[in-house]
Design a protein around this motif. Sequence first.
Motif, PDB file in Angstrom:
ATOM      1  N   GLU A   1      -6.272  -1.212   0.871  1.00 46.11           N
ATOM      2  CA  GLU A   1      -6.773  -0.580   2.113  1.00 46.11           C
ATOM      3  C   GLU A   1      -7.769  -1.132   2.866  1.00 46.11           C
ATOM      4  OE1 GLU A   1      -7.954   3.444   0.924  1.00 46.11           O
ATOM      5  OE2 GLU A   1      -6.085   4.161   0.969  1.00 46.11           O
TER       6      GLU A   1
ATOM      7  N   ALA B   1       2.170   1.811  -3.421  1.00 48.38           N
ATOM      8  CA  ALA B   1       1.355   2.260  -4.299  1.00 48.38           C
ATOM      9  C   ALA B   1       0.922   3.795  -4.185  1.00 48.38           C
ATOM     10  CB  ALA B   1      -0.001   1.576  -4.152  1.00 48.38           C
ATOM     11  N   ARG B   2       1.029   4.015  -2.920  1.00 45.86           N
ATOM     12  CA  ARG B   2       0.661   5.583  -2.599  1.00 45.86           C
ATOM     13  C   ARG B   2       1.833   6.538  -3.045  1.00 45.86           C
ATOM     14  NH1 ARG B   2      -1.584   4.392   3.276  1.00 45.86           N
ATOM     15  NH2 ARG B   2      -3.590   4.160   2.909  1.00 45.86           N
TER      16      ARG B   2
ATOM     17  N   CYS C   1      -0.150  -4.027  -8.709  1.00 48.30           N
ATOM     18  CA  CYS C   1       0.628  -2.854  -8.399  1.00 48.30           C
ATOM     19  C   CYS C   1       1.695  -2.740  -9.338  1.00 48.30           C
ATOM     20  CB  CYS C   1       0.780  -2.631  -7.023  1.00 48.30           C
ATOM     21  SG  CYS C   1      -0.737  -2.021  -6.109  1.00 48.30           S
TER      22      CYS C   1
ATOM     23  N   LEU D   1      -4.958   0.150  -4.891  1.00 46.07           N
ATOM     24  CA  LEU D   1      -4.960   0.920  -3.658  1.00 46.07           C
ATOM     25  C   LEU D   1      -6.031   1.004  -2.753  1.00 46.07           C
ATOM     26  CD1 LEU D   1      -2.749   4.043  -3.530  1.00 46.07           C
ATOM     27  CD2 LEU D   1      -4.781   4.243  -2.395  1.00 46.07           C
ATOM     28  N   ASP D   2      -7.333   1.091  -3.563  1.00 46.05           N
ATOM     29  CA  ASP D   2      -8.454   1.225  -2.761  1.00 46.05           C
ATOM     30  C   ASP D   2      -8.729  -0.316  -2.373  1.00 46.05           C
ATOM     31  OD1 ASP D   2      -9.129   3.440  -3.440  1.00 46.05           O
ATOM     32  OD2 ASP D   2     -10.362   3.206  -4.939  1.00 46.05           O
TER      33      ASP D   2
ATOM     34  N   LEU E   1       0.888  -1.328  -0.169  1.00 40.04           N
ATOM     35  CA  LEU E   1       0.081  -0.030   0.007  1.00 40.04           C
ATOM     36  C   LEU E   1       0.732   1.167   0.108  1.00 40.04           C
ATOM     37  CD1 LEU E   1      -2.717   1.069   0.171  1.00 40.04           C
ATOM     38  CD2 LEU E   1      -2.673   0.701   2.569  1.00 40.04           C
TER      39      LEU E   1
ATOM     40  N   LEU F   1      -3.571   1.009 -10.693  1.00 35.16           N
ATOM     41  CA  LEU F   1      -2.717   1.383  -9.458  1.00 35.16           C
ATOM     42  C   LEU F   1      -3.882   1.951  -8.471  1.00 35.16           C
ATOM     43  CD1 LEU F   1      -0.219   1.545  -8.208  1.00 35.16           C
ATOM     44  CD2 LEU F   1      -0.055   3.776  -9.156  1.00 35.16           C
ATOM     45  N   THR F   2      -4.668   2.846  -8.906  1.00 37.42           N
ATOM     46  CA  THR F   2      -5.725   3.368  -8.155  1.00 37.42           C
ATOM     47  C   THR F   2      -6.876   2.268  -7.549  1.00 37.42           C
ATOM     48  OG1 THR F   2      -7.373   4.045  -9.897  1.00 37.42           O
ATOM     49  CG2 THR F   2      -5.509   5.591  -8.881  1.00 37.42           C
TER      50      THR F   2
ATOM     51  N   GLN G   1      -3.270  -7.914  -5.344  1.00 35.78           N
ATOM     52  CA  GLN G   1      -3.307  -6.640  -5.519  1.00 35.78           C
ATOM     53  C   GLN G   1      -1.732  -6.019  -5.998  1.00 35.78           C
ATOM     54  OE1 GLN G   1      -6.128  -4.848  -6.179  1.00 35.78           O
ATOM     55  NE2 GLN G   1      -6.755  -6.997  -6.083  1.00 35.78           N
TER      56      GLN G   1
ATOM     57  N   THR H   1       4.393   0.559 -10.308  1.00 34.59           N
ATOM     58  CA  THR H   1       5.186   0.952  -9.162  1.00 34.59           C
ATOM     59  C   THR H   1       6.443   1.779  -9.492  1.00 34.59           C
ATOM     60  OG1 THR H   1       4.183  -0.895  -7.788  1.00 34.59           O
ATOM     61  CG2 THR H   1       6.259   0.193  -6.994  1.00 34.59           C
TER      62      THR H   1
END
Length: 187
Positions: free
Chosen positions: A43, A17-18, A112, A39-40, A14, A35-36, A108, A116
């Motif tokens: 989380e 990814a952020r 990613c 990310l969701d 995470l 990627l977005t 995930q 990345t």
Amino acid sequence: MAALSGAFGAGLVLMAARISLHKAQKAGQVPDLALTAALDTLEEVQGHLRRLTDEDVAVFRGYVDATRLPRTTEEEQAARRAALDRAGEAARAAPLETAQACVEALEQAQACLPHTHPEVVSDVGAGAALLRGALEAALLTLDINLRHLEGEERARLQARRTGWSARGETLAAGILEDTRAAISRGA
């Protein structure tokens, strides 16, 4: 504590990814939708693994409490057996749920990795390694709790266990291989 390790692993992915999302936005690039979306989902999975950490402690406490129930009379013995059955069911469900969440986080991480930023690609690999370890820890916990179960229910849970193990191992091995390749080529 497998779930806690999984939460740390998901947290590393995470974080990568952020950072990758932030660096893309800072460079004026449109962030990749994969990627977005990852990310969701990460989380959510990380939060689920955190909750499973607390659940694992409660499950173990429930088992210990059930073993301490009196068993002098037939009624007490029946109540104790019922409590142990409930505790055993929970002790099998919790590690399976943890294994599933670890595999979801690995999926995930795989999504990613191609998006990345090169400076944090190792964090995706490190997260995958932690998730692989957490998955194995959860499955070992399940294995010990399957010993007292027989028949169709055991076969059903064993099949799920085998599926999560195979899927997680395949994902983790691929992510680690791709991470090493990205590092060696300077991503």
